[in-house]
Scaffold this active site. Structure first.
Site, PDB file in Angstrom:
ATOM      1  N   LYS A   1      32.645  39.518   7.208  1.00  0.00           N
ATOM      2  CA  LYS A   1      33.608  39.942   6.280  1.00  0.00           C
ATOM      3  C   LYS A   1      34.033  39.082   4.933  1.00  0.00           C
ATOM      4  O   LYS A   1      34.015  39.241   3.937  1.00  0.00           O
ATOM      5  CB  LYS A   1      34.844  40.281   6.772  1.00  0.00           C
ATOM      6  CG  LYS A   1      35.164  41.413   8.009  1.00  0.00           C
ATOM      7  CD  LYS A   1      36.326  41.308   8.827  1.00  0.00           C
ATOM      8  CE  LYS A   1      36.717  40.397   9.364  1.00  0.00           C
ATOM      9  NZ  LYS A   1      35.780  40.027  10.776  1.00  0.00           N
TER      10      LYS A   1
ATOM     11  N   GLY B   1      37.054  33.032  11.406  1.00  0.00           N
ATOM     12  CA  GLY B   1      36.415  32.128  10.624  1.00  0.00           C
ATOM     13  C   GLY B   1      35.398  32.964   9.592  1.00  0.00           C
ATOM     14  O   GLY B   1      34.419  33.702  10.002  1.00  0.00           O
ATOM     15  N   HIS B   2      35.825  32.968   8.362  1.00  0.00           N
ATOM     16  CA  HIS B   2      35.098  33.681   7.277  1.00  0.00           C
ATOM     17  C   HIS B   2      34.032  32.822   6.714  1.00  0.00           C
ATOM     18  O   HIS B   2      34.569  31.590   6.023  1.00  0.00           O
ATOM     19  CB  HIS B   2      36.032  34.391   6.528  1.00  0.00           C
ATOM     20  CG  HIS B   2      36.726  35.543   7.194  1.00  0.00           C
ATOM     21  ND1 HIS B   2      37.665  36.111   6.345  1.00  0.00           N
ATOM     22  CD2 HIS B   2      36.660  36.013   8.271  1.00  0.00           C
ATOM     23  CE1 HIS B   2      38.351  37.067   7.316  1.00  0.00           C
ATOM     24  NE2 HIS B   2      37.890  36.828   8.396  1.00  0.00           N
TER      25      HIS B   2
ATOM     26  N   GLN C   1      39.192  39.110  12.428  1.00  0.00           N
ATOM     27  CA  GLN C   1      38.626  39.571  13.746  1.00  0.00           C
ATOM     28  C   GLN C   1      37.909  41.011  13.526  1.00  0.00           C
ATOM     29  O   GLN C   1      37.534  41.350  12.480  1.00  0.00           O
ATOM     30  CB  GLN C   1      39.880  39.475  14.580  1.00  0.00           C
ATOM     31  CG  GLN C   1      40.176  38.337  15.202  1.00  0.00           C
ATOM     32  CD  GLN C   1      41.288  37.785  14.400  1.00  0.00           C
ATOM     33  OE1 GLN C   1      42.231  38.626  13.823  1.00  0.00           O
ATOM     34  NE2 GLN C   1      41.378  36.291  13.993  1.00  0.00           N
TER      35      GLN C   1
ATOM     36  N   ASP D   1      33.268  38.875  13.645  1.00  0.00           N
ATOM     37  CA  ASP D   1      31.830  37.997  13.102  1.00  0.00           C
ATOM     38  C   ASP D   1      31.203  38.913  12.429  1.00  0.00           C
ATOM     39  O   ASP D   1      29.855  38.659  12.510  1.00  0.00           O
ATOM     40  CB  ASP D   1      31.399  37.319  14.546  1.00  0.00           C
ATOM     41  CG  ASP D   1      32.186  36.629  15.144  1.00  0.00           C
ATOM     42  OD1 ASP D   1      33.167  35.652  14.877  1.00  0.00           O
ATOM     43  OD2 ASP D   1      32.698  36.761  16.435  1.00  0.00           O
TER      44      ASP D   1
END
Length: 422
Positions: free
Chosen positions: A15, A39-40, A223, A12
């Site tokens: 990225k 989750g980007h 991650q 988180d």
């Protein structure tokens, strides 16, 4: 050479935004590990986008996006991602390539994940229940299904044999898991048909040929380093190698072909789910970080735990990844704090240490803090390094000195334009 972009904390870190910012300088963006538990989040033109499997370069017209062999793909979630892209007129058929060696997440992998987590009771690890752990277990157990299997006429028989095995394993857990497998399979097979419309490649050869042709390649991690299966806070980790070494195995890139290693970290620390977190705050400061930083998981929606920057853990991540350039995210969230704290060492089993030990559970570790002056200025409208407040520049200079790596980017908001180059 292939440049790497990695998260240096518990994920988180932001990225997706930085890949989006940097993509204009690269020809190919390649994901090398993880699954749809990633989750980007990208924000531009007033629209917020969340990607789970597709590389974050997909919104740039000229970038080719590769999903590498180290990634595990859920066709159901993948189809939803592609459906979301349709409204933006993105030609993902031409721009998105999938490794034949990437493993598939089956509906029964998700059910196995739920059964395993339920069976653990209070000892659960905080799985996202996306089936990722069981998929990697099948991969290392040498029974997994891969994308390349979908090119053969007997792939459904292979699917059936593996799903039947999984159902027997679910029964073994003897927990109350309610499910309708035929319904889940209908959705899965629809996802597979969508996946089969894309181009499957031997991605290691594709990357090798691209390097030989002088293409600029950015490998995108998911991650964060502290969730690495080997070097993270085990067992509260993900199921893949999130560190730089994972790019070699997840894309087929030789170690000597790794160029710059770009490490991303927040100006403070967050963590989603279970696991040790030495600098976690349970007071007003922690609440403020979470509220101002909008700290909710991009994939799960779970609130993120917040705390001061842990320099011990960050140094560790810099070392194991060989980071060459740093990027600090969410500096704007710390505006308004009179004092900024940084954990510089731990009290560990009666002594003071400055490295990450085997176990950092609260009963073994107490953080030792250094205090620095805070700042109150609103950073979100700033566009140049010269505009940053003196106290923030002092904070940056202190971190650069301690980490011995330059901080090249400071993010002051979620939009791609809220990015200051140094």
């Amino acid at each position: 050479m292939v440049d790497l972009l990695l998260g240096l904390q518990w994920g988180d870190e932001g990225k997706g935004k930085i890949v989006d910012v940097l993509t204009k300088d690269y020809d190919i963006i390649a994901r090398f590990q993880g699954g749809p538990n990633a989750g980007h989040t990208l924000e531009f033109d007033g629209i917020k986008h969340v990607l789970h499997t597709i590389p974050s370069g997909i919104f740039h017209k000229n970038a080719i996006n590769v999903v590498g062999n180290g990634v595990v793909i859920d066709p159901v979630i993948f189809k939803k991602e592609l459906d979301n892209l349709n409204q933006f007129s993105i030609d993902y058929i031409a721009k998105l390539l999938i490794s034949r060696k990437a493993h598939l997440i089956l509906p029964t992998h998700r059910l196995l994940d739920a059964a395993s987590e339920t069976a653990k009771g209070k000892a659960k690890i905080g799985s996202t229940l996306k089936g990722i752990g069981p998929t990697y277990m099948d991969k290392t157990g040498r029974n997994g299904m891969r994308v390349g299997d979908l090119e053969f006429t007997d792939w459904k028989e292979k699917y059936r044999a593996l799903a039947d095995k999984h159902e027997a394993m679910i029964a073994y857990y003897n927990v109350d898991i309610q499910y309708n497998l035929p319904e889940l399979e209908t959705e899965f097979f629809e996802g597979v048909e969508t996946l089969r419309k894309l181009t499957f490649i031997d991605s290691e050869q594709y990357i090798f040929d691209a390097m030989a042709a002088g293409k600029k390649i950015l490998a995108e991690g998911a991650q964060g380093s502290l969730l690495d299966i080997d070097f993270g806070t085990y067992p509260f980790v993900t199921s893949s190698n999130t560190t730089a070494a994972g790019a070699c195995t997840g894309l087929g890139v030789a170690p000597g072909k790794i160029g710059d290693v770009l490490g991303i970290f927040k100006a403070y620390t967050t963590r989603v789910g279970s696991g040790p977190f030495p600098t976690e705050l349970f007071d007003q400061d922690g609440e403020t970080m979470g509220r101002v930083g909008n700290e909710f998981g991009a994939t799960t929606g779970r609130p993120r735990r917040c705390g001061w920057l842990d320099l011990v853990a960050l140094k560790y991540a810099v070392q194991i990844n060989g980071v060459t350039d740093l990027m600090m995210m969410k500096a704007d969230v710390l505006s308004g704090f009179d004092t900024i704290k940084v954990c510089t060492a731990y009290h560990y089993k009666g002594e003071e240490i400055a490295h990450l030990p085997y176990n950092i559970e609260a009963e073994n570790v107490t953080p030792i803090y250094k205090e620095l002056k805070g700042w109150s200025a609103d950073l979100t409208k700033m566009t140049k390094a010269e505009e940053l407040p003196a106290a923030l520049n002092e904070y940056i200079a202190y971190l650069e000195q301690e980490l011995n790596v330059p901080i090249k980017i400071v993010s002051v908001g979620p939009d791609r334009l809220q990015t200051i180059l140094r």
